[in-house]
Write a protein that holds these residues in place. Structure first.
Motif, short mmCIF file in Angstrom:
data_model
loop_
_atom_site.label_atom_id
_atom_site.label_comp_id
_atom_site.label_asym_id
_atom_site.label_seq_id
_atom_site.Cartn_x
_atom_site.Cartn_y
_atom_site.Cartn_z
N THR A 316 -1.31 30.95 8.96
CA THR A 316 -0.79 32.28 9.32
C THR A 316 -0.70 33.22 8.13
OG1 THR A 316 1.54 31.70 8.95
CG2 THR A 316 0.59 31.18 11.12
N GLY A 317 -0.71 32.66 6.91
CA GLY A 317 -0.55 33.50 5.72
C GLY A 317 0.89 33.91 5.48
N GLU A 318 1.80 33.44 6.30
CA GLU A 318 3.22 33.80 6.18
C GLU A 318 3.83 33.19 4.92
OE1 GLU A 318 7.37 33.10 8.75
OE2 GLU A 318 5.45 32.32 9.46
N GLN A 319 4.83 33.88 4.36
CA GLN A 319 5.58 33.37 3.23
C GLN A 319 6.61 32.34 3.74
OE1 GLN A 319 5.48 34.53 -0.35
NE2 GLN A 319 3.44 34.87 0.50
N VAL A 320 6.51 31.11 3.26
CA VAL A 320 7.39 30.03 3.71
C VAL A 320 8.36 29.68 2.58
CG1 VAL A 320 7.51 27.65 4.55
CG2 VAL A 320 5.57 29.12 5.21
N PRO A 321 9.67 29.80 2.79
CA PRO A 321 10.63 29.48 1.73
C PRO A 321 10.61 27.99 1.39
CG PRO A 321 11.77 29.83 3.82
CD PRO A 321 10.34 30.22 4.05
N ILE A 322 10.73 27.69 0.11
CA ILE A 322 10.71 26.29 -0.37
C ILE A 322 12.14 25.90 -0.74
CG2 ILE A 322 9.75 24.67 -2.03
CD1 ILE A 322 7.41 26.61 -2.43
N TRP A 323 12.61 24.81 -0.14
CA TRP A 323 13.92 24.27 -0.41
C TRP A 323 13.79 22.92 -1.12
CZ3 TRP A 323 18.93 25.82 1.82
CH2 TRP A 323 18.88 27.09 2.41
N VAL A 324 14.87 22.47 -1.69
CA VAL A 324 14.96 21.10 -2.21
C VAL A 324 16.12 20.45 -1.45
CG1 VAL A 324 16.48 21.80 -4.12
CG2 VAL A 324 15.24 19.62 -4.24
N ALA A 325 15.92 19.18 -1.03
CA ALA A 325 16.95 18.53 -0.21
C ALA A 325 17.01 17.03 -0.50
CB ALA A 325 16.70 18.78 1.27
N ASN A 326 18.17 16.46 -0.19
CA ASN A 326 18.39 15.03 -0.47
C ASN A 326 17.58 14.11 0.43
OD1 ASN A 326 19.86 15.70 1.83
ND2 ASN A 326 21.57 14.32 1.35
N TYR A 327 17.23 14.54 1.63
CA TYR A 327 16.62 13.62 2.59
C TYR A 327 15.11 13.44 2.40
CZ TYR A 327 15.06 17.64 5.50
OH TYR A 327 14.47 18.78 5.99
N VAL A 328 14.51 14.15 1.44
CA VAL A 328 13.09 13.98 1.15
C VAL A 328 12.94 13.11 -0.10
CG1 VAL A 328 10.91 15.14 0.62
CG2 VAL A 328 12.54 16.20 2.18
N LEU A 329 12.07 12.09 0.00
CA LEU A 329 11.89 11.13 -1.08
C LEU A 329 10.52 11.28 -1.73
CD1 LEU A 329 13.29 7.94 0.71
CD2 LEU A 329 14.53 9.51 -0.80
N MET A 330 10.49 11.12 -3.03
CA MET A 330 9.21 11.21 -3.74
C MET A 330 8.33 10.02 -3.43
SD MET A 330 7.86 13.48 -5.66
CE MET A 330 6.08 13.43 -5.87
N ASP A 331 8.95 8.91 -3.02
CA ASP A 331 8.19 7.68 -2.79
C ASP A 331 7.48 7.63 -1.45
OD1 ASP A 331 8.69 6.55 -5.21
OD2 ASP A 331 10.43 5.42 -4.55
N TYR A 332 7.73 8.62 -0.58
CA TYR A 332 7.03 8.60 0.71
C TYR A 332 6.18 9.86 0.84
CZ TYR A 332 5.82 8.26 5.58
OH TYR A 332 5.09 8.18 6.73
N GLY A 333 4.94 9.67 1.26
CA GLY A 333 4.04 10.80 1.39
C GLY A 333 3.77 11.43 0.06
N THR A 334 3.99 12.73 -0.03
CA THR A 334 3.70 13.45 -1.28
C THR A 334 4.96 13.96 -1.96
OG1 THR A 334 3.51 15.56 -0.10
CG2 THR A 334 1.49 14.23 -0.31
N GLY A 335 6.12 13.64 -1.40
CA GLY A 335 7.37 14.14 -1.96
C GLY A 335 7.71 15.53 -1.48
N ALA A 336 6.96 16.00 -0.48
CA ALA A 336 7.23 17.32 0.11
C ALA A 336 6.96 17.23 1.61
CB ALA A 336 6.35 18.39 -0.52
N VAL A 337 7.75 17.97 2.39
CA VAL A 337 7.56 17.97 3.83
C VAL A 337 7.59 19.41 4.33
CG1 VAL A 337 8.62 15.71 4.15
CG2 VAL A 337 10.02 17.75 4.38
N MET A 338 6.94 19.63 5.48
CA MET A 338 7.04 20.94 6.14
C MET A 338 8.15 20.85 7.17
SD MET A 338 3.51 20.76 8.34
CE MET A 338 3.51 20.04 10.01
N GLY A 339 9.00 21.87 7.19
CA GLY A 339 10.13 21.86 8.10
C GLY A 339 9.76 22.46 9.45
N VAL A 340 9.84 21.62 10.50
CA VAL A 340 9.54 22.07 11.87
C VAL A 340 10.76 21.75 12.72
CG1 VAL A 340 7.87 22.02 13.74
CG2 VAL A 340 7.13 21.45 11.43
N PRO A 341 11.82 22.53 12.60
CA PRO A 341 13.09 22.16 13.24
C PRO A 341 13.05 22.10 14.76
CG PRO A 341 13.18 24.38 12.30
CD PRO A 341 11.93 23.75 11.78
N ALA A 342 12.11 22.81 15.39
CA ALA A 342 12.06 22.78 16.86
C ALA A 342 11.54 21.45 17.39
CB ALA A 342 11.18 23.91 17.38
N HIS A 343 10.86 20.67 16.52
CA HIS A 343 10.20 19.45 17.01
C HIS A 343 10.47 18.23 16.13
CE1 HIS A 343 8.23 22.05 19.87
NE2 HIS A 343 7.81 22.83 18.88
#
Length: 818
Positions: A316-343
């Motif tokens: 979409t080209g939209e600006q997506v805010p980047i947060w840091v949070a305790n529930y994301v771990l560097m050891d799983y995936g890439t250490g970053a997740v996309m937030g999709v709260p509706a799903h």
């Protein structure tokens, strides 16, 4: 009559077996091979416990059984002798870890001999001796040569009590698997093995392990943790891009924010000069002190901060805010997740807490989402508000969006694994030194294999606060193998699972001082046919051993890609409902039982009390019962001593008593053979032999004594794998000069199992009223006639009308009458 004296008998035969080397491995290539192996013990100061006795007894029955069935059997033993407990004991007692460990190894070996285990002691080794860890180092260099060993800076699990790094697998519920201390995160430069390169093979080859317990296979499969999805690139202007892994690319249009782990390497740049910089730096420090379990628990509070930076949504080209949070771990995936709260429930909780947008992009095929502001929709559905993908079903959209990302160079299909590379560096003394040096000119340089072993220094100081190896200047200072200039040695030692990941190969060629093993020798014995040990090693040790085997297979050193054909995971030994431990004061030492009742009693009880894969509740009366049974066996043979010395043979035509005992004998042979070979049910095998002993005690003196003699001879042979000392003594008293453990296993005669007559139940209107004996091959008509002729049946039927007679041959006759 001579009394049963287990102490004298067992001492005598243990000495005799050692003198004659009865259990030295048979190398006869004309015989089929069988490799029986129990997991080798850690030589702690506490000696053996009943759990050890259980696993050794199981393995010993298997080894003896196959030896008596004509196999050449490899049944070795050693010691898993490196590790923190020995080092900690040394610090506490002021003794050298080597001296402490070797002393414990010798004591445990003597205790194993007292149990009566049939090990080939010529193949014994401890993993802490230079002639073994020389080849652990040799194999590390093989991994390095093949691009599978590497060094990198990483956030690692750090145990502050043990002062060492732990692999992910060694952190249990956020605590050190050794000392239960809370584990924290720490950044260090460490050595890793690329086990992830083998993730797919480790997963797929689980299908080959048809003789492993299903729950162990499931535990391995879950630990490897394969996920199918897509990688998605979010561009950050003037910084590096961030890639996320998601199993739900169909929800990409619902992204309203991104979250990175506190350990993410890009985080310092994301927050540099931003409003929350100091707050987030403090947050990262706090997160490094928390375990992964604490951070990711379902009931854990979701804590996060806006970094002040934005990423560009790839579609979409939209600006997506980047947060840091305790529930994301560097050891799983890439250490970053996309937030999709509706799903996503976790994203929804975070979005609600911080008032982030909630965008639904999937709805039920035949409806709408009610209360969208408070609803998380995760079921199957159809896409909307998703640009060109509107109207697609979930699975269709996953594929289409993944392909679209790939076309745009912003992602694509991806397989992810929970498994992470194996961190093997340990900042402790008592382990195999990593054979690498660091040269200012040449960089990281491997020690040449011909210069191995790199031996542990002895001029070290144990402070409990630093790696003792760093205190040895003589060890640290060395010359570079490439340029000859000054260099320093690596001071980390290897994770002790490195030692136990290949020891089963070494047993096949334990005296080789040129190679870890000769391929022609290892290929004569591998795979291990039966591997016996605790369920607690279902992930760590077994996974690493499988990994090692596949690497050695690829290197052409072995011709098997899986190490263990069959796996038997024995249950724990409990007392008063708890696992035996000194802290609970419920430990029963096998030496106590051996001193009072004998090793054969200890073995018999622990094999009889429960199926091997179930937990066993310790029961003093059960031990006494096993002792009494052996006394009955002893008296049975004493009573028939003259018969066993005679030339009596079974008669050509057997009377009913002889047929019954002969049938019971051959039923027992069949049952014991199948219970050991096919089912590993040693308790039911013992139970069937107890029934045979009961039948022999009630056998009439006037009946055919040739059958009794045959039953006695075959009984003692069947008992031999379970209780090796008493049976060896009985065999000698029967007049034999060769060992009972070299005798051929008896075969059952199918003809002897056929019954001439069977007892059937007689029912009247479904209720049992009588029993009678009929010929085993009688027809339905003949059975009915016999039943109707029974006086009691005739009395029961007097004045009644028979409506139906139901005959089930061999079982029952039901007369329906009114």
């Amino acid at each position: 009559m001579n009394a049963y004296q287990p102490r004298d008998i067992e001492t005598k035969w243990q000495q005799r077996w050692a003198e004659t080397q009865l259990y030295k491995t048979d190398e006869d290539p004309s015989k089929p091979k069988y490799y029986a192996l129990e997991q080798f013990p850690y030589p702690s100061g506490e000696g053996l416990h009943m759990g050890h006795t259980r696993v050794y007894s199981i393995g010993d029955v298997v080894a003896r059984f196959y030896r008596m069935n004509g196999y050449r059997v490899l049944h070795p033993m050693g010691a898993d002798a490196f590790g923190l407990p020995a080092e900690n004991a040394a610090i506490q007692r002021g003794v050298a870890p080597r001296d402490w460990t070797l002393k414990n190894m010798e004591r445990i070996r003597e205790e194993q001999k007292k149990v009566g285990a049939s090990y080939d002691w010529d193949r014994y080794f401890g993993s802490c001796t230079p002639d073994y860890y020389k080849f652990t180092q040799w194999l590390f260099l093989l991994f390095y040569e093949r691009g599978l060993a590497y060094r990198k800076q990483a956030m690692v699990n750090w145990c502050p009590t043990c002062s060492t790094v732990l692999a992910n697998e060694q952190v249990e519920d956020g605590k050190c698997w050794r000392c239960d201390a809370e584990v924290i995160k720490k950044e260090l430069e460490q050595w890793f093995l690329r086990i992830t390169d083998y993730a797919e093979r480790l997963l797929n080859d689980l299908d080959q392990l048809t003789e492993w317990p299903e729950r162990v296979v499931a535990m391995q499969r879950n630990w490897i943790g394969k996920s199918e999805g897509a990688h998605v690139t979010f561009v950050i202007p003037e910084l590096e891009d961030i890639t996320v892994f998601t199993t739900r690319p169909d929800t990409l249009y619902g992204v309203s924010y991104m979250v990175v782990a506190p350990e993410h390497p890009l985080l310092p740049q994301l927050i540099a000069g931003k409003e929350n910089e100091e707050v987030i730096q403090q947050f990262v420090t706090e997160m490094n002190k928390q375990s992964e379990m604490e951070r990711t628990a379902s009931d854990a509070d979701k804590i996060g901060y806006f970094t002040g930076s934005y990423a560009v949504h790839p579609l979409t080209g939209e600006q997506v805010p980047i947060w840091v949070a305790n529930y994301v771990l560097m050891d799983y995936g890439t250490g970053a997740v996309m937030g999709v709260p509706a799903h996503d429930e976790r994203d929804f909780q975070f979005a609600q807490k911080y008032s982030l947008p909630i965008r639904h992009v999937i709805k039920p095929v035949d409806g709408v989402i009610e209360n969208p502001d408070t609803t998380v929709y995760t079921d199957e559905g159809v896409l909307f508000e998703s640009g060109p993908f509107n109207g697609m079903l979930k699975q269709e959209a996953i594929t289409a969006i993944s392909l679209h990302l790939e076309e745009k160079g912003l992602g694509g299909k991806m397989t992810n694994y929970r498994l992470r590379d194996w961190l093997i560096s340990r900042q402790r003394y008592w382990g195999a030194p990593i054979p690498m040096v660091y040269c200012d000119d040449c960089g990281v340089v491997p020690v040449p294999k011909e210069e191995l072993p790199v031996q542990l220094p002895e001029d070290v100081v144990f402070t409990g606060k630093e790696n003792p190896i760093t205190t040895s200047r003589a060890f640290l200072e060395t010359s570079c193998p490439q340029c000859g200039g000054k260099a320093r040695r690596e001071t980390d030692t290897m994770d002790t699972f490195m030692d136990s990941s290949w020891y089963f190969f070494r047993f096949t060629d334990a005296a080789n001082d040129e190679l870890p093993f000769a391929p022609e020798k290892v290929n004569q014995w591998m795979q291990v046919d039966e591997y016996i040990g605790g369920i607690e090693h279902a992930i760590l040790h077994l996974l690493y051993s499988r990994f090692f085997t596949k690497v050695l297979y690829d290197a052409g050193m072995v011709n098997v890609s899986e190490p263990f054909k069959s796996l038997l995971t024995q249950g724990m030994v409990l007392k008063d409902g708890f696992k035996m431990s000194k802290s609970k004061g419920n430990v029963v030492s096998p030496l106590e039982i051996i001193d009072q009742y004998g090793a054969d009693t200890a073995r018999l009880f622990i094999l009889f009390a429960a199926p091997p894969d179930r937990d066993l509740d310790w029961n003093d009366s059960g031990v006494e019962g096993s002792y009494r049974f052996l006394g009955r066996v002893w008296r049975l043979f004493e009573q028939h001593h003259q018969l066993l010395q005679s030339e009596i043979q079974p008669a050509g035509s057997l009377d009913k008593d002889a047929k019954d005992l002969n049938r019971l004998l051959h039923q027992t042979i069949k049952k014991v053979t199948e219970d050991i070979k096919d089912r590993s049910q040693f308790n039911t095998a013992i139970s069937s032999m107890m029934e045979l002993v009961n039948g022999m005690y009630t056998y009439p003196e006037h009946a055919d004594q040739g059958i009794m003699k045959d039953a006695l001879q075959k009984l003692v042979i069947m008992l031999a794998p379970f209780v090796p000392h008493i049976t060896e003594e009985i065999w000698e008293q029967m007049g034999h000069t060769d060992s009972i453990h070299l005798q051929p296993w008896p075969n059952f005669n199918p003809d002897a199992l056929v019954q001439d007559e069977v007892e059937i139940v007689i029912q009247l209107n479904g209720k049992v009223k009588e029993r009678c004996t009929v010929p085993a091959k009688a027809s339905k008509e003949e059975i009915e006639t016999t039943v109707m002729d029974q006086p009691k049946v005739q009395g029961l039927l007097e004045g009644k009308t028979i409506r139906k007679v139901i005959v089930i041959p061999g079982r029952l006759v039901n007369i329906v009458a009114n």
